[in-house]
Design a protein around this motif. Structure first.
Motif, PDB file in Angstrom:
ATOM      1  N   LEU A  24      44.044  21.930  -4.656  1.00  0.00           N
ATOM      2  CA  LEU A  24      45.365  22.494  -4.426  1.00  0.00           C
ATOM      3  C   LEU A  24      45.334  23.860  -3.758  1.00  0.00           C
ATOM      4  O   LEU A  24      46.290  24.256  -3.124  1.00  0.00           O
ATOM      5  N   LEU A  27      45.828  23.818   0.082  1.00  0.00           N
ATOM      6  CA  LEU A  27      47.192  23.433   0.415  1.00  0.00           C
ATOM      7  C   LEU A  27      48.167  24.559   0.097  1.00  0.00           C
ATOM      8  O   LEU A  27      49.116  24.798   0.840  1.00  0.00           O
ATOM      9  N   ARG A  28      47.947  25.272  -0.995  1.00  0.00           N
ATOM     10  CA  ARG A  28      48.806  26.398  -1.352  1.00  0.00           C
ATOM     11  C   ARG A  28      48.665  27.513  -0.314  1.00  0.00           C
ATOM     12  O   ARG A  28      49.655  28.135   0.079  1.00  0.00           O
ATOM     13  N   ILE A  30      47.824  27.211   2.887  1.00  0.00           N
ATOM     14  CA  ILE A  30      48.470  26.776   4.121  1.00  0.00           C
ATOM     15  C   ILE A  30      49.986  26.890   3.992  1.00  0.00           C
ATOM     16  O   ILE A  30      50.664  27.375   4.904  1.00  0.00           O
ATOM     17  N   GLY A  31      50.528  26.493   2.856  1.00  0.00           N
ATOM     18  CA  GLY A  31      51.964  26.582   2.636  1.00  0.00           C
ATOM     19  C   GLY A  31      52.458  28.020   2.639  1.00  0.00           C
ATOM     20  O   GLY A  31      53.492  28.336   3.244  1.00  0.00           O
TER      21      GLY A  31
END
Length: 88
Positions: A24, A27-28, A30-31
């Protein structure tokens, strides 16, 4: 490949991710980066609207939005100073 083999491979990957957990943190990151760039673009838009009276225009692109998004108000000020004194 046979469609049953493809379904078995996909099901195996899903089971592996369910057991081990999905990563995660990337992805965190990148977000949050995308959100910061969008906020930077919004700040540049506001500066361009306000700066129209002072003939100050900073183009909104990926580089300037990233600088403004990651550095915040000091980055916005630095872009304005660069535009006013170095590029004019």
């Amino acid at each position: 490949m046979d469609h049953i083999v493809v379904i078995a491979i996909v099901a195996g990957i899903i089971m592996l991710l369910m057991l081990a957990g999905a990563p995660l943190k990337p992805l965190r990151f990148i977000g949050m980066s995308i959100i910061r760039v969008l906020v930077g673009a919004l700040l540049l838009f506001v500066l361009n609207v306000i700066g129209a009276q002072l003939n100050l225009h900073i183009p909104i692109n990926l580089i300037t939005a990233s600088v403004c998004g990651f550095l915040g108000i000091p980055g916005l000020g630095a872009l304005a100073v660069i535009q006013m004194y170095l590029l004019s």
